[in-house]
Every structure is written in structure tokens, then in C-alpha cells.
Design a protein around this motif. Structure first.
Motif, PDB file in Angstrom:
ATOM      1  N   ALA A 177     114.388  16.124  97.837  1.00  0.00           N
ATOM      2  CA  ALA A 177     113.192  15.804  97.051  1.00  0.00           C
ATOM      3  C   ALA A 177     113.340  16.337  95.631  1.00  0.00           C
ATOM      4  O   ALA A 177     113.459  17.537  95.420  1.00  0.00           O
ATOM      5  N   ALA A 178     113.347  15.405  94.681  1.00  0.00           N
ATOM      6  CA  ALA A 178     113.335  15.813  93.276  1.00  0.00           C
ATOM      7  C   ALA A 178     111.879  16.003  92.871  1.00  0.00           C
ATOM      8  O   ALA A 178     111.050  15.114  93.075  1.00  0.00           O
ATOM      9  N   ASP A 179     111.537  17.165  92.335  1.00  0.00           N
ATOM     10  CA  ASP A 179     110.133  17.407  92.013  1.00  0.00           C
ATOM     11  C   ASP A 179     109.695  16.604  90.789  1.00  0.00           C
ATOM     12  O   ASP A 179     110.503  15.987  90.096  1.00  0.00           O
ATOM     13  N   VAL A 180     108.401  16.611  90.543  1.00  0.00           N
ATOM     14  CA  VAL A 180     107.837  15.807  89.453  1.00  0.00           C
ATOM     15  C   VAL A 180     108.437  16.191  88.116  1.00  0.00           C
ATOM     16  O   VAL A 180     108.771  15.325  87.300  1.00  0.00           O
ATOM     17  N   ASP A 181     108.585  17.492  87.865  1.00  0.00           N
ATOM     18  CA  ASP A 181     109.146  17.936  86.585  1.00  0.00           C
ATOM     19  C   ASP A 181     110.532  17.354  86.364  1.00  0.00           C
ATOM     20  O   ASP A 181     110.853  16.882  85.271  1.00  0.00           O
ATOM     21  N   TYR A 182     111.372  17.413  87.415  1.00  0.00           N
ATOM     22  CA  TYR A 182     112.713  16.861  87.254  1.00  0.00           C
ATOM     23  C   TYR A 182     112.649  15.375  86.929  1.00  0.00           C
ATOM     24  O   TYR A 182     113.345  14.882  86.038  1.00  0.00           O
ATOM     25  N   LYS A 183     111.802  14.633  87.654  1.00  0.00           N
ATOM     26  CA  LYS A 183     111.698  13.193  87.434  1.00  0.00           C
ATOM     27  C   LYS A 183     111.234  12.879  86.007  1.00  0.00           C
ATOM     28  O   LYS A 183     111.699  11.919  85.377  1.00  0.00           O
ATOM     29  N   LEU A 184     110.317  13.690  85.494  1.00  0.00           N
ATOM     30  CA  LEU A 184     109.840  13.474  84.127  1.00  0.00           C
ATOM     31  C   LEU A 184     110.957  13.709  83.111  1.00  0.00           C
ATOM     32  O   LEU A 184     111.134  12.936  82.171  1.00  0.00           O
ATOM     33  N   TYR A 185     111.718  14.791  83.308  1.00  0.00           N
ATOM     34  CA  TYR A 185     112.825  15.061  82.382  1.00  0.00           C
ATOM     35  C   TYR A 185     113.937  14.033  82.553  1.00  0.00           C
ATOM     36  O   TYR A 185     114.614  13.671  81.586  1.00  0.00           O
ATOM     37  N   GLU A 186     114.112  13.543  83.795  1.00  0.00           N
ATOM     38  CA  GLU A 186     115.089  12.485  84.036  1.00  0.00           C
ATOM     39  C   GLU A 186     114.684  11.223  83.264  1.00  0.00           C
ATOM     40  O   GLU A 186     115.521  10.553  82.651  1.00  0.00           O
ATOM     41  N   MET A 187     113.395  10.905  83.310  1.00  0.00           N
ATOM     42  CA  MET A 187     112.890   9.743  82.593  1.00  0.00           C
ATOM     43  C   MET A 187     113.087   9.906  81.087  1.00  0.00           C
ATOM     44  O   MET A 187     113.576   9.000  80.401  1.00  0.00           O
ATOM     45  N   ALA A 188     112.735  11.096  80.571  1.00  0.00           N
ATOM     46  CA  ALA A 188     112.883  11.352  79.139  1.00  0.00           C
ATOM     47  C   ALA A 188     114.341  11.250  78.713  1.00  0.00           C
ATOM     48  O   ALA A 188     114.664  10.661  77.670  1.00  0.00           O
ATOM     49  N   SER A 189     115.237  11.816  79.524  1.00  0.00           N
ATOM     50  CA  SER A 189     116.660  11.785  79.202  1.00  0.00           C
ATOM     51  C   SER A 189     117.196  10.358  79.240  1.00  0.00           C
ATOM     52  O   SER A 189     117.996   9.953  78.391  1.00  0.00           O
ATOM     53  N   ALA A 190     116.735   9.573  80.231  1.00  0.00           N
ATOM     54  CA  ALA A 190     117.187   8.184  80.343  1.00  0.00           C
ATOM     55  C   ALA A 190     116.766   7.376  79.123  1.00  0.00           C
ATOM     56  O   ALA A 190     117.566   6.624  78.541  1.00  0.00           O
ATOM     57  N   PHE A 191     115.505   7.521  78.715  1.00  0.00           N
ATOM     58  CA  PHE A 191     115.032   6.812  77.530  1.00  0.00           C
ATOM     59  C   PHE A 191     115.840   7.222  76.295  1.00  0.00           C
ATOM     60  O   PHE A 191     116.244   6.393  75.485  1.00  0.00           O
ATOM     61  N   THR A 192     116.095   8.535  76.167  1.00  0.00           N
ATOM     62  CA  THR A 192     116.820   9.036  74.999  1.00  0.00           C
ATOM     63  C   THR A 192     118.263   8.547  74.999  1.00  0.00           C
ATOM     64  O   THR A 192     118.848   8.297  73.942  1.00  0.00           O
ATOM     65  N   ASP A 193     118.836   8.392  76.185  1.00  0.00           N
ATOM     66  CA  ASP A 193     120.206   7.877  76.296  1.00  0.00           C
ATOM     67  C   ASP A 193     120.283   6.373  76.056  1.00  0.00           C
ATOM     68  O   ASP A 193     121.359   5.780  76.099  1.00  0.00           O
ATOM     69  N   GLY A 194     119.115   5.766  75.832  1.00  0.00           N
ATOM     70  CA  GLY A 194     119.097   4.328  75.609  1.00  0.00           C
ATOM     71  C   GLY A 194     119.074   3.524  76.894  1.00  0.00           C
ATOM     72  O   GLY A 194     119.222   2.303  76.885  1.00  0.00           O
ATOM     73  N   ASN A 195     118.875   4.210  78.019  1.00  0.00           N
ATOM     74  CA  ASN A 195     118.850   3.542  79.322  1.00  0.00           C
ATOM     75  C   ASN A 195     117.399   3.246  79.695  1.00  0.00           C
ATOM     76  O   ASN A 195     116.792   3.905  80.547  1.00  0.00           O
ATOM     77  N   ALA A 196     116.836   2.229  79.030  1.00  0.00           N
ATOM     78  CA  ALA A 196     115.431   1.895  79.244  1.00  0.00           C
ATOM     79  C   ALA A 196     115.165   1.483  80.684  1.00  0.00           C
ATOM     80  O   ALA A 196     114.114   1.797  81.248  1.00  0.00           O
ATOM     81  N   GLU A 197     116.122   0.799  81.291  1.00  0.00           N
ATOM     82  CA  GLU A 197     115.943   0.321  82.664  1.00  0.00           C
ATOM     83  C   GLU A 197     115.714   1.484  83.622  1.00  0.00           C
ATOM     84  O   GLU A 197     114.817   1.444  84.465  1.00  0.00           O
ATOM     85  N   LYS A 198     116.520   2.530  83.484  1.00  0.00           N
ATOM     86  CA  LYS A 198     116.371   3.684  84.369  1.00  0.00           C
ATOM     87  C   LYS A 198     115.062   4.409  84.092  1.00  0.00           C
ATOM     88  O   LYS A 198     114.346   4.806  85.024  1.00  0.00           O
ATOM     89  N   GLY A 199     114.745   4.617  82.802  1.00  0.00           N
ATOM     90  CA  GLY A 199     113.504   5.302  82.452  1.00  0.00           C
ATOM     91  C   GLY A 199     112.282   4.571  82.974  1.00  0.00           C
ATOM     92  O   GLY A 199     111.357   5.178  83.542  1.00  0.00           O
ATOM     93  N   LEU A 200     112.274   3.246  82.823  1.00  0.00           N
ATOM     94  CA  LEU A 200     111.153   2.445  83.310  1.00  0.00           C
ATOM     95  C   LEU A 200     111.088   2.447  84.836  1.00  0.00           C
ATOM     96  O   LEU A 200     110.007   2.378  85.418  1.00  0.00           O
TER      97      LEU A 200
END
Length: 310
Positions: A177-200
Motif C-alpha cells: 500500500a502506497a500511502d496518500v502522501d507518496y501518491k501525491l508526490y508521485e503525481m507531482a513528480s510525474a507531471f514535472t517529468d512531463g509524464n502527464a498520462e501517469k500524473g493524470l
């Protein structure tokens, strides 16, 4: 002297040293002293030869400020230590600066990703199991580099895996189980990496689980505020973690991501600052009734996509 912030590494070092004392002699040859114990008792114990022979292990966990007299006593002892005892000091304060140069320092710091993966590989080989590289990377990310949690999750994965089965990314996704904080930072990192598909995709998963837009907007704003603070702050990791109410490992994990983004994105800090200001503005507009929570969240995502690799 045990130095460093990784609790799991520290516990393993302590356990290893304490295990050098035979089980039948531990009542007499293994002692611990904390904040409420006088340093003179510690010195007396170190200077007393065990009736069982062999070396005594004395663990000093005191973090409460020591008096100058106490420091003098410790310095005198480490300058001429007894050869029948081992003094193990949990060094999380400034109490032991004077004696550090006279002690063997054991690094209990947070391991690098490479070191963690190597250690987990060793544990798996001992148990006759194996894990794919991608699965190990995902496990490391889900646990934000927290070695203690990674070890626990590895044991769980191993217990669920069939004999001869190699642990896969799908196993990690299903069982860890990835906690909410990790998922939020994962989303932020994905968007910053230009990986909109993963972030969305991460955002869509939150929505699918019933997370309301207003809560997501608050969490996204809070996440980027913390990322910006970590990006501009020169506080040590432990102080930064306390200031942001995060774990030390989470701060270190995110600072590595931030360092990468600084080198990859032109004007990263300026863009990040503008984004945080915009998110606060959206939050105000929503709270004042100027826009709906859904509109605010959609506008936030659109703005976030401007802070990415181009």
C-alpha cells in the motif's frame, strides 16, 4: 558512536552488538542507560569486570543534556577505556562532540537507493526468493526509501509468493500500500517529468476511490507548498522534516527528485513559486464561491503541466 537518522540501520547495529553477548550471560553482561541514569553509574558499570568473563556491552541512550562534569567523566573514560567492556552510544545530540574523535563512529545514515536494493537482494537470496529490478524500484518508491518498511514489505511479498516465483511489479502494486502522501508526490513528480498520462492516472485513481475535488485541491496545494519549501530551504533534513511534518526519509527522497528537476527544467524554482501562488489563488477563489471545486482542480492541473520538462 552510532550516528545517522535511519532507525532500522541503528536497530540492526544495536542488535548485532548485543548479540555478541551469550544469551545466558545477558542479565549480567548487557546493560542499557537512558536519560534518567547518572553517568557515574555508566562509568562504574564499564569499569566492573563481568563475573562471566568476556566483554560487557553497555548501551548509552542518553539524549538529555549532560553537565560539564558528566562530559569530563566520559572523556576521561574514552581516553583510557576498559578492555573488558564495549560502550555503545546512541548519538542524536550534541552531548558527545568532545569524545567523537576518540570513538569508532558507526554510520547509521539513510542508505542510497543502490545500497537498499543490494541489501534487499541479499535478504531475498537468503530466503530463496527473487525480485525483478522494476518491482524492486517500485517497492523502493512506494516506501519512499524507508528501509525498515521496505524490509517488512519484502517479507510480506516473500510469504505470499509461490516457491520459485520471482516477485513482479504487479505483485508490489497488489500487495504494497502506497500511502496518500507518496501518491501525491508521485503525481507531482510525474507531471514535472512531463509524464502527464501517469500524473493524470494517479489523479483519476483518487477520484475513483471517491476523493472529493475540494480535498484533492487542498492536498495538491499542500504537496507543492512542501516541494517548494524543500527546494529553497537550506535546513538540514531532520529540521526540514520537523518543519513540514514529514519523515526524514520522505524529505531526503523528495530532495533527490528536486535536485534532478533543477538540472532538467529551466527556471524550475521560479516556475514552482508561481505555481504555489496560483494554487493558493485558486483555493481562495473556490472558498469565496467564485469558482467550483471541480473547476479549481482542473485549472490547477492545467497550471501544474506548465512546470515540466520541455
Amino acid at each position: 558512536l552510532l550516528k545517522g537518522a535511519d532507525g532500522y540501520v541503528r536497530r540492526e547495529v544495536v542488535r548485532t552488538l548485543q548479540d555478541t553477548v551469550p544469551a545466558d550471560a545477558r542479565d549480567f553482561c548487557l546493560e542499557e542507560y537512558g536519560d534518567d541514569d547518572d553517568i557515574s553509574y555508566v562509568i562504574a558499570s564499564l569499569s566492573t569486570v563481568s563475573m562471566f568473563g568476556g566483554k560487557k556491552v553497555v548501551y548509552l541512550r542518553r539524549q538529555k543534556d549532560l553537565s560539564e562534569r558528566d562530559k569530563d567523566m566520559l572523556e576521561a573514560y574514552v581516553s583510557d577505556p576498559a578492555d573488558t567492556a564495549v560502550l555503545m552510544i546512541d548519538d542524536k545530540s550534541t552531548n558527545y562532540l568532545r569524545i567523537a574523535s576518540k570513538c569508532e563512529v558507526v554510520d547509521c545514515g539513510v542508505l542510497t537507493e543502490k545500497e537498499v536494493k543490494s541489501y534487499i537482494g541479499f535478504l531475498l537470496r537468503e530466503s530463496g526468493a527473487a525480485i525483478k529490478d522494476g518491482a524492486l524500484s517500485l517497492l523502493y518508491s512506494y516506501c519512499a526509501g524507508d528501509l525498515g518498511r521496505i524490509v517488512g514489505e519484502t517479507r510480506k511479498l516473500t510469504s505470499y509468493a509461490d516457491v520459485g516465483h520471482e516477485i513482479t511489479e504487479n505483485d508490489v502494486e497488489q500487495l504494497v500500500a502506497a500511502d496518500v502522501d507518496y501518491k501525491l508526490y508521485e503525481m507531482a513528480s510525474a507531471f514535472t517529468d512531463g509524464n502527464a498520462e501517469k500524473g493524470l492516472s494517479v489523479l483519476a485513481n483518487f477520484r475513483a476511490k471517491g476523493e472529493p475535488a475540494v480535498k484533492l485541491l487542498y492536498n495538491v496545494t499542500s504537496t507543492y507548498r512542501k516541494v517548494f519549501h524543500m527546494a529553497i530551504s537550506d535546513l538540514p533534513d531532520e529540521q526540514e522534516a520537523k518543519a513540514l511534518d514529514m519523515s526524514v526519509k520522505a524529505v531526503q527522497f523528495n530532495r533527490r527528485m528536486i535536485a534532478k528537476h533543477k538540472t532538467q527544467i529551466s527556471g524550475y524554482i521560479v516556475k514552482l513559486k508561481a505555481l504555489v501562488e496560483y494554487l493558493y489563488e485558486l483555493e481562495y477563489k473556490f472558498k469565496s464561491g467564485a469558482i467550483s471545486d471541480e473547476s479549481a482542480l482542473n485549472m490547477a492541473v492545467a497550471k501544474i503541466l506548465t512546470v515540466s520538462k520541455r
